[in-house]
Design a protein around this motif. Structure first.
Motif, short mmCIF file in Angstrom:
data_model
loop_
_atom_site.label_atom_id
_atom_site.label_comp_id
_atom_site.label_asym_id
_atom_site.label_seq_id
_atom_site.Cartn_x
_atom_site.Cartn_y
_atom_site.Cartn_z
N ARG A 1 0.68 5.81 6.37
CA ARG A 1 -0.08 6.16 5.08
C ARG A 1 0.70 6.27 3.70
O ARG A 1 0.50 5.60 2.96
CB ARG A 1 -0.09 7.06 5.14
N TRP A 2 2.57 6.45 3.65
CA TRP A 2 3.12 5.41 2.79
C TRP A 2 2.81 4.00 2.24
O TRP A 2 2.72 3.54 1.39
CB TRP A 2 4.44 5.81 3.12
N SER A 3 3.14 3.41 3.68
CA SER A 3 2.83 2.40 3.40
C SER A 3 1.99 1.81 2.80
O SER A 3 0.87 0.67 1.46
CB SER A 3 3.88 1.25 4.71
N ILE A 4 0.36 2.52 3.12
CA ILE A 4 -0.56 2.14 2.80
C ILE A 4 -0.31 2.47 1.20
O ILE A 4 -1.37 1.37 0.05
CB ILE A 4 -1.71 2.79 2.99
N MET A 5 -0.31 3.49 0.83
CA MET A 5 -0.06 3.98 -0.55
C MET A 5 0.63 3.07 -1.24
O MET A 5 0.16 2.54 -2.62
CB MET A 5 -0.19 5.42 -0.58
N ARG A 6 1.91 3.05 -0.94
CA ARG A 6 2.26 2.12 -1.62
C ARG A 6 2.13 0.42 -1.64
O ARG A 6 2.66 0.17 -3.15
CB ARG A 6 3.85 1.04 -1.13
N THR A 7 1.76 -0.43 -0.70
CA THR A 7 0.76 -1.82 -0.80
C THR A 7 -0.49 -0.99 -1.71
O THR A 7 -0.10 -2.30 -2.74
CB THR A 7 -0.07 -1.86 0.69
N LEU A 8 -1.42 -0.30 -1.68
CA LEU A 8 -2.26 -0.32 -2.71
C LEU A 8 -1.77 -0.23 -4.30
O LEU A 8 -2.13 -1.40 -5.52
CB LEU A 8 -3.32 0.82 -2.71
N ARG A 9 -0.63 0.96 -4.83
CA ARG A 9 -0.14 0.47 -5.67
C ARG A 9 0.33 -0.45 -6.69
O ARG A 9 -0.53 -1.15 -7.93
CB ARG A 9 0.99 1.97 -6.05
N GLU A 10 1.64 -1.47 -5.76
CA GLU A 10 1.90 -2.01 -5.68
C GLU A 10 0.50 -3.28 -6.51
O GLU A 10 0.74 -4.54 -7.16
CB GLU A 10 2.97 -3.20 -4.97
N GLU A 11 -0.45 -3.94 -5.56
CA GLU A 11 -1.33 -4.68 -5.06
C GLU A 11 -1.98 -4.58 -6.82
O GLU A 11 -2.27 -5.66 -7.42
CB GLU A 11 -2.24 -5.35 -4.22
N LEU A 12 -2.06 -3.54 -7.00
CA LEU A 12 -3.68 -3.32 -8.48
C LEU A 12 -2.31 -2.70 -9.40
O LEU A 12 -3.27 -3.45 -10.39
CB LEU A 12 -3.81 -1.64 -8.12
N THR A 13 -1.15 -2.85 -9.20
CA THR A 13 -0.40 -2.47 -10.36
C THR A 13 -0.36 -3.71 -10.73
O THR A 13 -0.13 -4.44 -12.49
CB THR A 13 0.85 -2.12 -10.30
N ALA A 14 -0.19 -5.02 -10.81
CA ALA A 14 -0.49 -6.47 -10.46
C ALA A 14 -1.85 -7.26 -11.43
O ALA A 14 -1.51 -7.79 -12.62
CB ALA A 14 -0.15 -7.56 -9.43
N LEU A 15 -2.63 -6.02 -11.34
CA LEU A 15 -3.96 -6.60 -12.17
C LEU A 15 -5.13 -6.10 -12.87
O LEU A 15 -5.35 -6.08 -13.77
CB LEU A 15 -4.87 -7.21 -11.33
N ILE A 16 -4.72 -3.91 -12.95
CA ILE A 16 -5.15 -3.01 -13.18
C ILE A 16 -4.06 -1.99 -14.60
O ILE A 16 -2.43 -1.75 -13.66
CB ILE A 16 -6.28 -2.64 -12.36
N ASP A 17 -4.05 -2.00 -15.47
CA ASP A 17 -3.18 -0.94 -16.09
C ASP A 17 -3.65 0.44 -15.53
O ASP A 17 -4.43 1.02 -16.25
CB ASP A 17 -3.74 -1.39 -17.32
N PHE A 18 -3.16 1.65 -14.75
CA PHE A 18 -3.74 2.59 -14.82
C PHE A 18 -1.92 3.62 -15.14
O PHE A 18 -0.53 2.93 -14.74
CB PHE A 18 -4.43 2.83 -13.05
N ASP A 19 -1.97 4.77 -14.39
CA ASP A 19 -1.39 5.41 -14.84
C ASP A 19 -0.79 6.31 -13.87
O ASP A 19 0.87 6.88 -13.63
CB ASP A 19 -0.94 6.83 -16.45
N GLY A 20 -1.38 6.26 -13.18
CA GLY A 20 -1.87 7.33 -12.05
C GLY A 20 -2.19 6.48 -10.07
O GLY A 20 -3.48 6.28 -10.88
N PHE A 21 -1.72 6.58 -9.04
CA PHE A 21 -2.41 6.31 -8.25
C PHE A 21 -3.20 7.22 -7.05
O PHE A 21 -1.45 7.81 -6.88
CB PHE A 21 -2.16 4.95 -6.83
N ILE A 22 -4.13 7.70 -6.21
CA ILE A 22 -3.66 9.21 -4.68
C ILE A 22 -4.73 7.75 -4.07
O ILE A 22 -6.28 7.90 -4.40
CB ILE A 22 -4.69 9.44 -5.72
N LEU A 23 -4.21 8.52 -3.09
CA LEU A 23 -4.69 8.03 -1.70
C LEU A 23 -4.41 9.13 -0.94
O LEU A 23 -3.52 10.40 -0.35
CB LEU A 23 -4.04 7.54 -0.86
N ALA A 24 -5.70 10.08 -1.39
CA ALA A 24 -5.97 11.04 -0.24
C ALA A 24 -6.46 11.28 0.79
O ALA A 24 -7.85 10.91 1.15
CB ALA A 24 -6.43 12.57 -1.25
#
Length: 1003
Positions: free
Chosen positions: A218-241
């Motif tokens: 789950r850590w790698s899933i969250m980290r992958t989502l955050r890294e890919e989304l950060t390149a295109l979207i401007d946000f302050d927080g990301f949550i995978l619950a």
């Protein structure tokens, strides 16, 4: 068609004629005006169409709203006075908000969000509400026309000019046509934008999906989502619950990225949340552009690193401690579905309003399928890893169990392998032993393994309840305070654990034990941990059964070996027998210490040996017997009891109707199991071994006694010193097992005689008779003990006085290290033999003194003495015989007197001798010897001997002859007495010379 106004600067009345004239003129002008209007309309339509074509071509190549308005502004500026071009577009999700684009000359388009109630949106609001164009002439010109799509007004297009009255109705009509063109261009641009957004979203989703395919946790899933989304979207927080079900309802726990920090979010029940619960319950995404809870949470105060619940929502504040806590003002929650079930949720968070729109929602929805697959893969991988780790732990456990030789090592293998994997603070292995009692082993993390019990089932109420339950207990608790008094309940629940689990050990549908684990840090065990414990319980049950069977086989084999060893002890020394019995008893009863006692025929202790805990030596006293007494009432069965927190037991050893020994043992606990048939069988064989050893010892003692008596008879009394040394050696050898020693009284001192010749201390004895009287008196034991201490003997030593003709001649000292009666009997026999030998030595000494006295008399006797045996051969000859016959006396024994006479040249004379006297004459020199024979009677039938006395009478005969000669000479020589006297004196002188020569050897 038209109207004309005439104005005069003079105030006058207009006459009817003038009016009629003007009417006639106007009738003629109407045709001209109509013709001119038609011409102008035709010209304007052509120009309008040309302008529309030009505008259409300009905006046709534009692919977004900004470029469309920029191109439109440039084109309109060529046709109309346009200082600013504006467009207001409605939003489907926010009717109170609108998006306004502004284009000014020589500047880039500006886009902003405006409220529909604001002054900036007032003209557009009127146009949207009425659907009609609006023209404003002053103070500046403004023209707004509706933008219609599908018959509905979707916005407004406006132009402004600083010049008043710059626009008219025709301009409005023209701009409406332009608005239609703009609507078409916007539709195309939005379609293209939608296609581009879809393409970009698909590319992003595919890129993230490819990376998620290789994510295994789950850590790698969250980290992958955050890294890919950060390149295109401007946000302050990301949550995978992730969502898990609990008795209280669904619980969300997961990972978040806030302010550049990845962290784990503590679990929170969805029942206390707001938008996330809505997304979970409805299965639809939730988009909040402007959070209604942000201001209330910020005003109420927030605590970091914990959930703040209230106002229909829950907030978890994190980030650097020195930063001001922030609450997300816009966010989106998208459920991750697995079939019809929501397994996780994705969320983008921003501290700014209106940060997200439907595109973000669709993006997260597209990603949800990949996230679901990645989470499933991660779950399967984690499950596989968990299963692999579990199998590895089970393999390690099986290896540890395979190498375990007893239950203690089995418990250590379980605690080491399983305890570390489940991260248990403490563990417990409890089971029913062969006696039906509860035995347990405890293990603390990185600590030693402890022992509980064995205790009866009644004293382990918690274990008894778990056995009756017979199932796995995920959250074990005390049923009442009584269970806390038992050793198992006190160990498990005494330290107030946060979680206790119990897994039963089942054999043949019967609970025979259990494995318990507890945690003290406030955490709880996972289901995987319980699964491992259940598998471990199965392996442990098999191991316990195998170990029990192996132990039973070992006990049977050991029992057989014990019986064989006991049988092989036949003929061994008693001390080795009791020592072997003590060692085997300790291993057989699994006690901490064991002692074996052997009793003599009088019931007294004759041998003692122990093994292990020295406390076992006190079992005999606890059972009612000490070393100075014998049994009053000999026990026929097992005696047991407790003392100082330990259980003790005593097994009497009977041989027939006689008690030959006893076995005592102490145990580590106060509970004592009933003796098994093997133990009782061992006791019977031990009794046989002790009795055999006693009989063998008695036989050997008698043999040693006979050997000692025979050895005493072989001692030569004629050699006193050697005889005394040999006597000491014989005593020490005969009493070697008892450390025997011989002390003889010499010159008022007790002196120990030893075969090694070492100098031993001497103990003075002032009054031997008084000492003997005290030693043999009924109350002489204290005096004997004092004397033994003075002699340096051991505390268990005893002494037997050696008496010769009622006098104290010495002491025989020995220790009670073997059979007491046999030792005393042998010591008594040796003391008697020593007394006999000492008497013989005294007699020989007396005879030797008499012999030496007789030899001195015979040596200095003036008469020769010769002793003949019954055969007539010489046995003894004194020195005088040697001087008489001039032969060596040492060569005479074995010869006959005749041979001696012949060798000396002695001849028997026929002159008259007294009766019984023989006269012998020898020449060179002349000598006369008188021999008298005396018969010596033999003793007790022995043949008689002959004693011959040899006397040299030569001088006497010469003196008599000289005297007779002188008397005859004097009688015949009356006339010349002088001559006679002269002759007589010459004879006397010759006699004196001869007498002096003959008497010199004896002087």
């Amino acid at each position: 068609m038209a109207s004309a106004i005439y104005q005069s600067h003079k105030s006058r009345r207009v006459s009817p004629d003038e009016t009629a004239y003007l009417d006639e003129v106007h009738r003629q002008l109407g045709v001209l005006v109509v013709n001119a209007s038609l011409n102008e309309l035709t010209r304007n339509q052509a120009r309008r169409l040309e302008a529309l074509n030009h505008i259409g071509r300009a905006i046709a190549s534009s692919l977004d709203e900004a470029s469309i308005l920029t191109a439109l502004h440039l084109t309109l500026s060529e046709l109309l006075p346009v200082d600013e071009l504006k467009m207001l577009g409605l939003q489907d999700d926010r009717l109170d908000r609108a998006r306004m684009l502004e284009v000014r000359p020589d500047s880039a388009p500006v886009s902003k969000q405006v409220a529909m109630r604001s002054a900036l949106a007032a003209p557009a609001r009127t146009v949207i509400s009425t659907g009609q164009a609006l023209v404003t002439y002053e103070p500046e010109s403004a023209l707004w026309v509706p933008i219609k799509e599908g018959g509905a007004v979707r916005g407004a297009l406006g132009i402004t000019s600083k010049r008043p009255y710059a626009y008219e109705e025709s301009t409005a009509a023209f701009l409406e046509l332009v608005a239609d063109e703009v609507t078409l261009a916007l539709r195309n641009a939005r379609s293209y934008e939608a296609i581009e957004d879809h393409r970009r979203r698909l590319e992003l989703v595919n890129s993230i999906g490819r990376r998620l395919a290789s994510s295994l946790d789950r850590w790698s899933i969250m980290r992958t989502l955050r890294e890919e989304l950060t390149a295109l979207i401007d946000f302050d927080g990301f949550i995978l619950a992730t969502i898990t079900e609990s008795p209280e309802g669904p619980v969300a726990e997961g990972y978040q990225y806030v302010a550049g920090v990845e962290e784990v979010v503590p679990p929170v029940a969805l029942a206390v949340t707001g938008p996330s619960r809505e997304a979970y319950e409805t299965g639809n995404p939730v988009l909040v552009r402007n959070s209604p809870w942000a201001r209330s949470f910020e005003q109420s105060g927030l605590e970091r690193e914990r959930w703040t619940v209230g106002h229909g929502a829950a907030v978890f504040v994190s980030g650097p401690p020195d930063d001001q806590p922030h609450v997300s003002r816009s966010f989106v929650w998208v459920p991750v579905m697995s079939g019809e079930r929501t397994t996780a949720m994705l969320s983008l968070q921003s501290y700014h309003e209106e940060a997200f729109n439907e595109w973000h929602v669709r993006l997260l929805q597209d990603l949800a399928a990949h996230v679901n697959l990645a989470l499933a893969n991660a779950g399967h991988f984690a499950q596989a890893q968990t299963e692999r780790a579990r199998l590895e732990v089970l393999h390690v456990l099986e290896l540890g169990i395979a190498g375990a030789s007893d239950e203690h090592q089995l418990a250590e293998a379980i605690f080491t392998a399983v305890g570390r994997y489940i991260e248990a603070s403490n563990m417990l292995l409890a089971y029913l032993d062969v006696a039906g009692d509860v035995t347990g082993f405890t293990g603390e993390r990185d600590g030693p393994t402890g022992l509980i019990g064995p205790v009866p089932m009644a004293r382990a109420p918690f274990f008894q309840r778990m056995v009756e339950t017979g199932t796995t207990v995920m959250d074990a608790r005390l049923e009442n305070e009584i269970e806390l008094t038992g050793p198992l309940g006190a160990y498990l629940f005494g330290p107030n654990p946060s979680h206790v689990v119990w897994v039963p050990i089942i054999q043949d549908d019967r609970v025979v034990g259990g494995i318990a684990a507890l945690r003290l840090e406030g955490s709880r065990f996972l289901p995987d941990h319980l699964k491992l414990l259940e598998a471990s319980a199965t392996v442990t049950g098999i191991a316990l059964r195998t170990m029990r069977l192996h132990h039973a086989n070992q006990l049977a084999l050991a029992q057989s070996v014990r019986i064989q060893e006991l049988a092989a002890l036949a003929g061994h020394e008693l001390m080795s027998v009791v020592a072997n019995i003590a060692d085997q008893t300790r291993t057989m009863l699994e006690s901490t210490g064991a002692v074996c006692w052997a009793f003599d025929t009088e019931g007294r202790i004759s041998a003692t040996r122990g093994s292990g805990d020295p406390a076992a030596e006190g079992v005999l006293a606890l059972s009612g017997l000490n070393s100075e007494e014998s049994w009053r009432d000999a026990p026929t069965g097992l005696l047991s009891g407790t003392t100082q927190g330990k259980a003790w037991s005593l097994i009497p050893l009977w041989y027939g109707d006689r008690l030959v020994g006893a076995i005592g043992a102490v145990h580590s606990s106060t509970h004592l199991a009933e003796p098994t048939s093997a133990a009782l069988d061992f006791a019977r064989h031990a009794a046989v071994a002790i009795e055999n050893s006693r009989l063998v010892a008695e036989t050997r003692g008698r043999i040693r006694t006979l050997e000692a008596v025979a050895a005493f008879t072989e001692l030569d009394p004629t050699q006193p010193e050697r005889a005394r040394a040999e006597m000491g050696r014989l005593v020490e050898r005969a009493l070697a097992a008892s450390h025997g020693a011989l002390w003889l009284l010499e010159d008022g001192q007790l002196v120990r005689f030893s075969a090694d010749g070492d100098e031993m201390p001497k103990v003075p004895v002032s009054d031997a008779a008084e000492l003997l009287r005290l030693l043999v008196s009924p109350t002489g034991s204290r005096r004997m003990r004092a004397l033994l201490d003075l002699l340096g003997s051991a505390p268990d030593a005893f002494a037997i006085p050696i008496q010769v003709e009622g006098r104290l001649a010495g002491l025989l000292v020995a220790r009670m290290t073997a059979s007491a009666s046999e030792t005393r009997r042998l010591a008594g026999v040796l003391a008697g033999q020593a007394a006999v030998l000492i008497g013989q030595l005294e007699l020989v000494d007396q005879l030797d003194r008499e012999r030496r006295m007789m030899q001195a008399i015979l040596r200095h006797s003036p008469v020769g003495v010769m002793l003949e045996d019954a055969a007539g051969r010489i046995v003894y000859a004194n020195p005088e015989v040697e001087s008489i016959y001039q032969l060596k006396a040492a060569d005479m024994p074995g010869q006959t007197p005749s041979e001696i006479y012949t060798s000396a040249g002695a001849e028997r004379s026929d002159d008259g001798e007294p009766e019984g006297t023989v006269e012998l004459r020898m020449k060179n020199p002349d000598r006369i010897v008188h021999v008298r024979r005396v018969e010596i009677p033999g003793l007790e039938g022995e043949p008689a001997g002959i004693l011959t006395l040899h006397e040299d009478v030569t001088a006497q005969r010469l003196a008599l002859e000289a005297k007779d000669l002188m008397l005859r000479a004097i009688g015949h020589e009356v006339r010349s007495p002088a001559a006679a006297m002269k002759t007589t004196l010459a004879g006397i002188i010759a006699w004196r010379s001869l007498a002096s020569r003959e008497s010199r050897p004896g002087s």
